[in-house]
Enzyme design. Sequence first.
Site, PDB file in Angstrom:
ATOM      1  N   ARG A 282      83.978  39.429  23.297  1.00 38.43           N
ATOM      2  CA  ARG A 282      84.590  41.072  23.412  1.00 38.43           C
ATOM      3  C   ARG A 282      85.082  40.505  25.222  1.00 38.43           C
ATOM      4  O   ARG A 282      83.808  40.888  25.589  1.00 38.43           O
ATOM      5  CB  ARG A 282      83.223  41.962  23.476  1.00 38.43           C
ATOM      6  CG  ARG A 282      84.251  43.161  23.564  1.00 38.43           C
ATOM      7  CD  ARG A 282      83.177  44.686  23.654  1.00 38.43           C
ATOM      8  NE  ARG A 282      83.989  46.025  23.753  1.00 38.43           N
ATOM      9  CZ  ARG A 282      83.863  46.327  24.815  1.00 38.43           C
ATOM     10  NH1 ARG A 282      82.299  46.313  25.216  1.00 38.43           N
ATOM     11  NH2 ARG A 282      84.362  47.371  25.072  1.00 38.43           N
TER      12      ARG A 282
ATOM     13  N   HIS B 230      89.931  49.342  29.462  1.00 38.51           N
ATOM     14  CA  HIS B 230      88.262  48.959  30.284  1.00 38.51           C
ATOM     15  C   HIS B 230      88.508  49.288  31.841  1.00 38.51           C
ATOM     16  O   HIS B 230      88.390  48.858  33.139  1.00 38.51           O
ATOM     17  CB  HIS B 230      87.289  47.561  29.913  1.00 38.51           C
ATOM     18  CG  HIS B 230      86.145  47.862  30.461  1.00 38.51           C
ATOM     19  ND1 HIS B 230      85.282  47.005  29.347  1.00 38.51           N
ATOM     20  CD2 HIS B 230      85.080  47.753  31.270  1.00 38.51           C
ATOM     21  CE1 HIS B 230      83.932  47.551  29.283  1.00 38.51           C
ATOM     22  NE2 HIS B 230      83.840  48.349  30.197  1.00 38.51           N
TER      23      HIS B 230
ATOM     24  N   GLU C  14      84.375  53.705  26.638  1.00 38.59           N
ATOM     25  CA  GLU C  14      83.238  54.171  27.465  1.00 38.59           C
ATOM     26  C   GLU C  14      84.152  55.497  27.703  1.00 38.59           C
ATOM     27  O   GLU C  14      84.433  55.527  29.337  1.00 38.59           O
ATOM     28  CB  GLU C  14      82.375  53.603  28.094  1.00 38.59           C
ATOM     29  CG  GLU C  14      81.328  52.611  27.755  1.00 38.59           C
ATOM     30  CD  GLU C  14      80.514  52.338  28.462  1.00 38.59           C
ATOM     31  OE1 GLU C  14      80.235  52.477  30.189  1.00 38.59           O
ATOM     32  OE2 GLU C  14      79.585  51.390  28.486  1.00 38.59           O
TER      33      GLU C  14
ATOM     34  N   ASN D 282      78.213  50.937  22.836  1.00 37.05           N
ATOM     35  CA  ASN D 282      77.180  50.780  24.394  1.00 37.05           C
ATOM     36  C   ASN D 282      75.850  51.213  24.450  1.00 37.05           C
ATOM     37  O   ASN D 282      75.945  52.651  24.371  1.00 37.05           O
ATOM     38  CB  ASN D 282      78.131  51.192  25.590  1.00 37.05           C
ATOM     39  CG  ASN D 282      79.516  50.059  25.045  1.00 37.05           C
ATOM     40  OD1 ASN D 282      79.461  49.576  24.161  1.00 37.05           O
ATOM     41  ND2 ASN D 282      80.267  50.560  25.952  1.00 37.05           N
TER      42      ASN D 282
ATOM     43  N   TYR E 118      73.004  51.871  26.774  1.00 37.10           N
ATOM     44  CA  TYR E 118      71.903  50.984  28.165  1.00 37.10           C
ATOM     45  C   TYR E 118      70.034  51.579  28.121  1.00 37.10           C
ATOM     46  O   TYR E 118      69.367  51.299  28.077  1.00 37.10           O
ATOM     47  CB  TYR E 118      72.662  51.143  28.686  1.00 37.10           C
ATOM     48  CG  TYR E 118      73.715  50.369  29.468  1.00 37.10           C
ATOM     49  CD1 TYR E 118      73.107  48.054  29.365  1.00 37.10           C
ATOM     50  CD2 TYR E 118      74.985  50.507  28.968  1.00 37.10           C
ATOM     51  CE1 TYR E 118      73.987  47.710  29.333  1.00 37.10           C
ATOM     52  CE2 TYR E 118      75.756  49.141  28.579  1.00 37.10           C
ATOM     53  CZ  TYR E 118      75.700  47.989  28.974  1.00 37.10           C
ATOM     54  OH  TYR E 118      76.405  47.516  29.608  1.00 37.10           O
TER      55      TYR E 118
ATOM     56  N   GLU F 108      77.664  46.976  23.393  1.00 40.46           N
ATOM     57  CA  GLU F 108      77.366  46.427  24.887  1.00 40.46           C
ATOM     58  C   GLU F 108      75.763  46.902  24.651  1.00 40.46           C
ATOM     59  O   GLU F 108      75.833  47.973  24.745  1.00 40.46           O
ATOM     60  CB  GLU F 108      77.955  47.263  26.216  1.00 40.46           C
ATOM     61  CG  GLU F 108      79.271  46.553  26.547  1.00 40.46           C
ATOM     62  CD  GLU F 108      79.587  47.474  26.989  1.00 40.46           C
ATOM     63  OE1 GLU F 108      78.715  47.489  28.719  1.00 40.46           O
ATOM     64  OE2 GLU F 108      80.844  47.185  27.822  1.00 40.46           O
TER      65      GLU F 108
END
Length: 466
Positions: A95, A139, A184, A307, A309, A359
Amino acid sequence: MTLLLNDTLTRHGPLPSAGTLATLSKNFIWGVATSAYQIEGGANAGGRGPSIWDTFAHTPGKTRNGDHGDIACDHFHRWPQDLELIRSLEVDAYRFSVAWPRVQATGAGPWNAQGLDFYDRLVDRLLSRGLQPHLTLYHWDLPQALQETGGWANRDTAFRFATYAEAVARRLGDRVASIATHNEPWCTAVLGHQTGQFAPGFRDEAMAVQVSHHLLLSHGLAMQAMRAAGVQAPLGIVLNHSSASPASKDPADVALASKLYAGFVRWYMDPLFLGHYPQDPGLTIYPDVRTGDMELIRAPMDFLGVNYYMRLWASASNVPAPMPMGATDMGWEIYPDGLRQLLTDLHRDYRLPPIYITENGMAEADRLQDGKVHDPRRIEFVRTHLEAIAQARDAGVDIRGYFYWSLLDNYEWDSGYTKRFGLVHVDYETQLRTPKDSAYWYRDLIRTARAMATQTTEEEAQLWQL
Ligand code: FCB
């Protein structure tokens, strides 16, 4: 120089359980992720125009040590070696993002042939190495010239984005495995326009809310333009998501968790999948929405990129999260079960297309010693998050793949080069790439999952013969 992974299969750390591997062995791709500004460098090469991140990073006081992406990992010049490195990881997929100012220097007007050729060659080389290219259009590197006319706060930027999306998709959409419009959008809106931590660095909540709407609108317009152009690649968006945990049963904590989840997750999911912004007592500012916007935004997608985290910890009285599994070098809590919870909640609340975990990863204060980087905490991080993904898959969530963030140590935005997320260590002085233990471990994991997939297919074939 690039050191490739070339040792024989050895144990670099415990693999996920057999059950997890079995769950993730079929119809599931393994990948690594990067983004343009974080690795490419070549800031003035090949006709690239400046982006808002060039401007922001070169403004004193905005990033750690004044770090910027002028050179970064010099991937713009070293991409052939980097692709060999990816191949040596034995992943299925890569990616990456296209830098808008590299293919259209000012975000309007002529296309830069050199820029488009760069990504064209990258895609072809990936395919020739048996790697699926997964492309992200935005991005965070908006052409600076568009910022001068208001950037994402100007509704017109959404229309410019759709034109850009169509041009890239027409050029590459016949060969890439997926196209995501945005990465995002919450970060662009809130970190870029409300907290000022990211480019373009505004501190204006009402502006951030309007920006979030323009980002969603630009997604809808881009989807429409790419579909009308007959682009074959699956189309979707990548969102950063978290589960939200109230610190206690206290109504104030519960209300805060609801507000955080509404602002972070539902603010994007509800428009995209339900066609309206979420209502929550904690949300007070809403954007100016014009007739027809929501129909565009909620048009069906082929996939959703998630994504993950960390979780959102909600304490009205500022009780810190207990962090039983510790924190990463970013200070982010390690909380894999939040990923399981998030995925099962999304599955409950929306009619989802197939999901990719686009991610997931951790920063660690890695040290290169005697040509090796021992990063057992990263291995543990990935292992436990894969267990969470397998649990969600077993619970019926259609998850099709996992991309580790990131292939390389790289430019971590306002943290500059101080945070290392890579499976591969980068020495920024020499540009030497050295695979960390986690890179070998990831390759071993993929080999094992593939061997299991072959095994189960053979067993199934035998069963059919009985
Ligand atoms: C995500 C970004 C990515 C990287 C990781 C650590 O929010 O998409 O570029 O910075 O965080």
